[in-house]
Design a protein around this motif. Structure first.
Motif, PDB file in Angstrom:
ATOM      1  N   ASP A  59     -45.253  28.038 -33.151  1.00 50.52           N
ATOM      2  CA  ASP A  59     -46.255  29.036 -32.306  1.00 50.52           C
ATOM      3  C   ASP A  59     -46.795  27.605 -31.251  1.00 50.52           C
ATOM      4  O   ASP A  59     -47.788  27.093 -31.986  1.00 50.52           O
ATOM      5  N   SER A  60     -46.953  27.757 -29.746  1.00 43.94           N
ATOM      6  CA  SER A  60     -47.959  26.643 -29.898  1.00 43.94           C
ATOM      7  C   SER A  60     -49.649  26.661 -29.339  1.00 43.94           C
ATOM      8  O   SER A  60     -50.027  26.490 -28.849  1.00 43.94           O
ATOM      9  N   LEU A  61     -49.551  28.749 -29.564  1.00 44.00           N
ATOM     10  CA  LEU A  61     -50.964  28.463 -29.588  1.00 44.00           C
ATOM     11  C   LEU A  61     -51.845  27.778 -31.140  1.00 44.00           C
ATOM     12  O   LEU A  61     -53.138  27.982 -31.276  1.00 44.00           O
ATOM     13  N   LEU A  62     -51.514  27.714 -32.111  1.00 42.33           N
ATOM     14  CA  LEU A  62     -50.925  26.581 -32.479  1.00 42.33           C
ATOM     15  C   LEU A  62     -51.988  25.209 -32.351  1.00 42.33           C
ATOM     16  O   LEU A  62     -51.812  24.530 -33.668  1.00 42.33           O
ATOM     17  N   HIS A  63     -50.878  24.501 -31.725  1.00 46.28           N
ATOM     18  CA  HIS A  63     -51.308  23.496 -31.039  1.00 46.28           C
ATOM     19  C   HIS A  63     -52.362  22.807 -31.149  1.00 46.28           C
ATOM     20  O   HIS A  63     -52.695  22.389 -29.931  1.00 46.28           O
ATOM     21  N   THR A  64     -53.875  22.987 -32.392  1.00 42.16           N
ATOM     22  CA  THR A  64     -54.993  22.756 -31.892  1.00 42.16           C
ATOM     23  C   THR A  64     -54.831  21.585 -32.981  1.00 42.16           C
ATOM     24  O   THR A  64     -54.548  21.519 -34.341  1.00 42.16           O
ATOM     25  N   TYR A  67     -55.290  23.034 -36.622  1.00 39.50           N
ATOM     26  CA  TYR A  67     -53.437  23.271 -37.269  1.00 39.50           C
ATOM     27  C   TYR A  67     -53.005  22.168 -37.358  1.00 39.50           C
ATOM     28  O   TYR A  67     -51.614  22.258 -38.334  1.00 39.50           O
ATOM     29  N   GLU A 303     -54.629  33.933 -36.855  1.00 36.82           N
ATOM     30  CA  GLU A 303     -54.500  33.409 -36.392  1.00 36.82           C
ATOM     31  C   GLU A 303     -52.361  32.827 -37.111  1.00 36.82           C
ATOM     32  O   GLU A 303     -51.578  33.038 -36.130  1.00 36.82           O
ATOM     33  N   GLY A 307     -48.944  34.539 -35.764  1.00 32.49           N
ATOM     34  CA  GLY A 307     -47.952  33.308 -35.615  1.00 32.49           C
ATOM     35  C   GLY A 307     -46.692  33.977 -36.282  1.00 32.49           C
ATOM     36  O   GLY A 307     -45.432  33.912 -36.042  1.00 32.49           O
ATOM     37  N   LYS A 310     -44.674  37.160 -34.895  1.00 33.79           N
ATOM     38  CA  LYS A 310     -44.232  36.646 -33.831  1.00 33.79           C
ATOM     39  C   LYS A 310     -42.799  35.864 -34.304  1.00 33.79           C
ATOM     40  O   LYS A 310     -42.155  36.349 -33.683  1.00 33.79           O
TER      41      LYS A 310
END
Length: 321
Positions: A59-64, A67, A303, A307, A310
């Motif tokens: 999940d690109s939204l969790l590339h923080t 995470y 989140e 993910g 998805k």
């Protein structure tokens, strides 16, 4: 019960293997219950941590930064529990509960490496949360990709170097018998107890190392969470305050459990007169913590749940196509 397998070395002898007693002094029914329980714990721990790694990677939204460190922690927990639990399960079913001398050395090295690395990684994760909550506008500049990579690398390298020094020091001692370790893995205190020489300098070394990698990082965690709590108290809405406090409180409970039980074992390095209590204490940081971390850090996180949904939906669509 005494087992000794050795090679003659002149006038001395050298142990070829150790015997891990595990929990075999318990009743048969209790051993069967523990065997089933530990298998379930192992499966759930692997599934939980692999799920976190997969979701946070895909999940690109969790590339923080948060995470990124969670992926490191999940990978570490998979290795951590795998170092000890399969061998513990083996002691329940095998007639010979032996581990070779070098196998014991490798198990201690891996376990100590992962444990020390986790100490540093947890303090880094606490700092990450401190920056995110107390200085959100500068979060991505302070916790840049390069900074995250360096912090994770330093944690792993420090864990390996510290463990290598301690393990080499301990297994360079003479071991001539007995060779029975009243524990479920090759932990430092019960192994040191079997050395055929004065171990006072080793005990001091382990205690000093334990202080550097347990209370010291934990003090950094306390400082970070102290600043976080102060920031939470300044949040105007009760809903926002409760949400942040609930998340940080669960993180802090997990961290305290790990550091507290570890400090009691390694800062007080001498094996106690109640080895069963030591084994139960070791279960908390070697088995229970890897089990709880997926729940506390991520599987309760909206989140991560999003993910995962998805990811499952994407797989279902591909399967139908």
């Amino acid at each position: 019960m005494t087992y000794v397998t050795s090679k003659n070395l002149g006038n001395q002898s050298h142990i070829d293997e150790f015997i891990l007693l595990g929990f075999t002094n318990f009743s048969i029914k209790l051993q069967l219950f523990l065997f089933i329980l530990f298998i379930l714990i192992y499966i759930f721990t692997l599934l939980g941590n692999f799920t976190i790694i997969s979701v946070a990677t895909l999940d690109s939204l969790l590339h923080t930064p948060m995470y990124y460190f969670l992926r490191n922690l999940s990978f570490l927990e998979i290795c951590y529990i795998t170092v000890t639990l399969p061998k513990l399960l083996h002691t329940f079913v095998a007639k010979r509960k032996a581990i070779s001398f070098y196998g014991c050395c490798m198990q201690m090295y891996c376990f100590f490496t992962l444990g020390v690395t986790e100490c540093f990684l947890l303090s880094v994760m606490a700092y990450d949360r401190y920056v995110a909550i107390c200085d959100p506008l500068r979060y991505f500049s302070v916790m840049s990709k390069t900074t995250c990579l360096r912090l994770a690398a330093v944690s792993w390298i420090a864990g390996n170097l510290i463990s290598l020094g301690q393990t080499a020091s301990i297994f360079s001692l003479p071991y001539c018998g007995p060779n029975v370790i009243n524990h479920f893995f090759c932990d430092i205190p019960p192994v040191l107890k079997l050395a055929c020489t004065d171990i006072s300098s080793n005990e001091i070394s382990v205690s000093v190392t334990g202080f550097l990698v347990l209370p010291l990082p934990f003090s950094l965690v306390l400082y970070s969470y102290g600043r976080i709590i102060a920031a939470i108290l300044r949040i105007s809405t009760n809903t926002g305050r409760k949400k942040v406090f609930s998340t940080c409180a669960s993180h802090f409970v997990s961290v305290t459990l790990f550091f507290g039980t570890g400090a009691f074992t390694y800062v007080r390095v001498k094996a106690s007169d109640k080895p069963d209590n030591d084994k139960l204490l070791s279960l908390l940081y070697s088995v229970v913590t890897p089990l709880l971390n997926p729940i506390i850090y991520s599987l309760r996180n909206q989140e991560v749940k999003g993910g995962l949904r998805k990811l499952l939906y994407h797989k279902a669509v591909i399967k139908k196509a």
